[in-house]
Design a protein around this motif. Structure first.
Motif, PDB file in Angstrom:
ATOM      1  N   GLU A 126       0.840  -1.196   0.000  1.00 14.10           N
ATOM      2  CA  GLU A 126       0.000   0.000   0.000  1.00 14.10           C
ATOM      3  C   GLU A 126       0.871   1.240   0.000  1.00 14.10           C
ATOM      4  N   ASP A 127       0.513   2.164  -0.855  1.00 11.95           N
ATOM      5  CA  ASP A 127       1.225   3.426  -0.961  1.00 11.95           C
ATOM      6  C   ASP A 127       0.720   4.348   0.148  1.00 11.95           C
ATOM      7  N   THR A 128       1.609   4.774   1.015  1.00 11.83           N
ATOM      8  CA  THR A 128       1.181   5.599   2.152  1.00 11.83           C
ATOM      9  C   THR A 128       0.733   6.984   1.693  1.00 11.83           C
ATOM     10  N   ASP A 129       1.383   7.539   0.671  1.00 13.39           N
ATOM     11  CA  ASP A 129       0.965   8.847   0.172  1.00 13.39           C
ATOM     12  C   ASP A 129      -0.433   8.777  -0.434  1.00 13.39           C
ATOM     13  N   LEU A 130      -0.691   7.700  -1.157  1.00 13.28           N
ATOM     14  CA  LEU A 130      -2.009   7.534  -1.766  1.00 13.28           C
ATOM     15  C   LEU A 130      -3.072   7.335  -0.686  1.00 13.28           C
ATOM     16  N   ALA A 131      -2.751   6.569   0.347  1.00 11.23           N
ATOM     17  CA  ALA A 131      -3.711   6.360   1.432  1.00 11.23           C
ATOM     18  C   ALA A 131      -3.995   7.677   2.163  1.00 11.23           C
ATOM     19  N   ALA A 132      -2.960   8.500   2.379  1.00 11.59           N
ATOM     20  CA  ALA A 132      -3.163   9.778   3.054  1.00 11.59           C
ATOM     21  C   ALA A 132      -4.005  10.712   2.191  1.00 11.59           C
ATOM     22  N   TYR A 133      -3.768  10.708   0.876  1.00 12.48           N
ATOM     23  CA  TYR A 133      -4.549  11.558  -0.016  1.00 12.48           C
ATOM     24  C   TYR A 133      -6.007  11.110  -0.046  1.00 12.48           C
ATOM     25  N   ASN A 134      -6.241   9.799  -0.092  1.00  7.09           N
ATOM     26  CA  ASN A 134      -7.615   9.299  -0.065  1.00  7.09           C
ATOM     27  C   ASN A 134      -8.304   9.647   1.249  1.00  7.09           C
ATOM     28  N   HIS A 135      -7.577   9.626   2.366  1.00  6.27           N
ATOM     29  CA  HIS A 135      -8.151  10.013   3.648  1.00  6.27           C
ATOM     30  C   HIS A 135      -8.530  11.498   3.629  1.00  6.27           C
ATOM     31  N   TYR A 136      -7.677  12.330   3.045  1.00  5.93           N
ATOM     32  CA  TYR A 136      -7.940  13.764   2.917  1.00  5.93           C
ATOM     33  C   TYR A 136      -9.179  14.003   2.059  1.00  5.93           C
ATOM     34  N   LEU A 137      -9.296  13.286   0.951  1.00  3.34           N
ATOM     35  CA  LEU A 137     -10.468  13.447   0.088  1.00  3.34           C
ATOM     36  C   LEU A 137     -11.747  13.015   0.792  1.00  3.34           C
ATOM     37  N   SER A 138     -11.687  11.927   1.546  1.00  5.82           N
ATOM     38  CA  SER A 138     -12.883  11.490   2.265  1.00  5.82           C
ATOM     39  C   SER A 138     -13.253  12.502   3.351  1.00  5.82           C
ATOM     40  N   TRP A 139     -12.245  13.119   3.991  1.00  2.00           N
ATOM     41  CA  TRP A 139     -12.536  14.163   4.987  1.00  2.00           C
ATOM     42  C   TRP A 139     -13.178  15.380   4.326  1.00  2.00           C
ATOM     43  N   LEU A 140     -12.667  15.791   3.143  1.00  2.00           N
ATOM     44  CA  LEU A 140     -13.269  16.915   2.427  1.00  2.00           C
ATOM     45  C   LEU A 140     -14.704  16.599   2.025  1.00  2.00           C
ATOM     46  N   ASN A 141     -14.964  15.360   1.649  1.00  2.00           N
ATOM     47  CA  ASN A 141     -16.314  14.961   1.262  1.00  2.00           C
ATOM     48  C   ASN A 141     -17.244  14.981   2.470  1.00  2.00           C
ATOM     49  N   ALA A 142     -16.734  14.595   3.618  1.00  2.00           N
ATOM     50  CA  ALA A 142     -17.554  14.577   4.831  1.00  2.00           C
ATOM     51  C   ALA A 142     -17.782  15.985   5.379  1.00  2.00           C
ATOM     52  N   ASN A 143     -16.884  16.935   5.070  1.00  2.00           N
ATOM     53  CA  ASN A 143     -16.982  18.312   5.541  1.00  2.00           C
ATOM     54  C   ASN A 143     -17.015  19.263   4.346  1.00  2.00           C
ATOM     55  N   PRO A 144     -18.169  19.432   3.695  1.00  2.00           N
ATOM     56  CA  PRO A 144     -18.218  20.201   2.462  1.00  2.00           C
ATOM     57  C   PRO A 144     -17.918  21.691   2.649  1.00  2.00           C
ATOM     58  N   GLY A 145     -18.135  22.271   3.793  1.00  2.00           N
ATOM     59  CA  GLY A 145     -17.895  23.703   3.983  1.00  2.00           C
ATOM     60  C   GLY A 145     -16.504  24.009   4.498  1.00  2.00           C
ATOM     61  N   ALA A 146     -15.697  22.985   4.731  1.00  2.00           N
ATOM     62  CA  ALA A 146     -14.388  23.186   5.343  1.00  2.00           C
ATOM     63  C   ALA A 146     -13.383  23.711   4.317  1.00  2.00           C
ATOM     64  N   ARG A 147     -12.389  24.436   4.879  1.00  2.00           N
ATOM     65  CA  ARG A 147     -11.292  24.914   4.053  1.00  2.00           C
ATOM     66  C   ARG A 147     -10.123  23.954   4.181  1.00  2.00           C
ATOM     67  N   PRO A 148      -9.182  23.947   3.238  1.00  2.00           N
ATOM     68  CA  PRO A 148      -8.049  23.017   3.330  1.00  2.00           C
ATOM     69  C   PRO A 148      -7.236  23.211   4.614  1.00  2.00           C
ATOM     70  N   GLY A 149      -7.179  24.418   5.141  1.00  2.00           N
ATOM     71  CA  GLY A 149      -6.434  24.651   6.368  1.00  2.00           C
ATOM     72  C   GLY A 149      -7.107  24.046   7.597  1.00  2.00           C
ATOM     73  N   ASP A 150      -8.382  23.674   7.516  1.00  2.00           N
ATOM     74  CA  ASP A 150      -9.100  23.073   8.634  1.00  2.00           C
ATOM     75  C   ASP A 150      -8.822  21.591   8.777  1.00  2.00           C
ATOM     76  N   TYR A 151      -8.134  20.998   7.846  1.00  2.00           N
ATOM     77  CA  TYR A 151      -7.876  19.539   7.851  1.00  2.00           C
ATOM     78  C   TYR A 151      -7.010  19.185   9.059  1.00  2.00           C
ATOM     79  N   PRO A 152      -7.482  18.258   9.919  1.00  2.00           N
ATOM     80  CA  PRO A 152      -6.733  17.960  11.138  1.00  2.00           C
ATOM     81  C   PRO A 152      -5.498  17.084  10.891  1.00  2.00           C
ATOM     82  N   GLY A 153      -5.398  16.450   9.730  1.00  2.00           N
ATOM     83  CA  GLY A 153      -4.277  15.512   9.483  1.00  2.00           C
ATOM     84  C   GLY A 153      -3.111  16.185   9.020  1.00  2.00           C
TER      85      GLY A 153
END
Length: 153
Positions: A126-153
């Protein structure tokens, strides 16, 4: 028109190129070629007056004119070929009886070969960068009004 049909090299062979649609094509070709060559000459005069960028355009416009002539000539040849094929008598096809076909002969057209896709075996790394990016995308999908700076990861 001649009684013997179309004779190559005569105007009878060109009669299909004098329909209203073809006359519009001929006129459009002449207008475009004259216009493109005129624009090329205009660019030559501008380049001679000191505008060095116009030398490129002075070469470009005659190339456009040549392209128009090439397309027009290709379409004329294609129309004449289609007219010749339409005027030609149909070829007689000979059908072989089924009893004369050998049993070992192959058909002329075969079905395409279908290949099943087998998943790769072994350990999947498993590619760790790809897994982290997919986690970021799922977080953005779950938080539609959030800004990129609000990402806790």
């Amino acid at each position: 028109m001649s009684e013997s049909g179309d004779v190559p090299g005569t105007l009878d062979a060109m009669r299909r190129l004098w329909t209203p649609a073809w006359i519009v094509r001929h006129v459009a070709m002449v207008v475009l070629v004259v216009g493109f060559l005129g624009l090329g000459w205009w660019q030559v005069s501008r380049a001679a007056a000191g505008n060095s960028l116009s030398w490129g355009y002075a070469v470009e416009w005659p190339i456009f004119a040549g392209f128009v002539v090439y397309i027009w000539w290709r379409e004329v040849k294609l129309a004449r070929r289609r007219a010749a094929e339409a005027d030609a008598p149909p070829e007689e096809t000979v059908v072989e009886p089924a009893s004369e076909v050998t049993t070992g002969s192959r058909p002329a057209v075969r079905r395409p070969v279908r290949v099943s896709r087998v998943p790769a075996t072994g350990d999947v790394v498993e590619d760790t960068d790809l897994a982290a990016y997919n986690h970021y995308l799922s977080w953005l999908n779950a938080n539609p009004g959030a800004r990129p700076g609000d990402y806790p990861g």
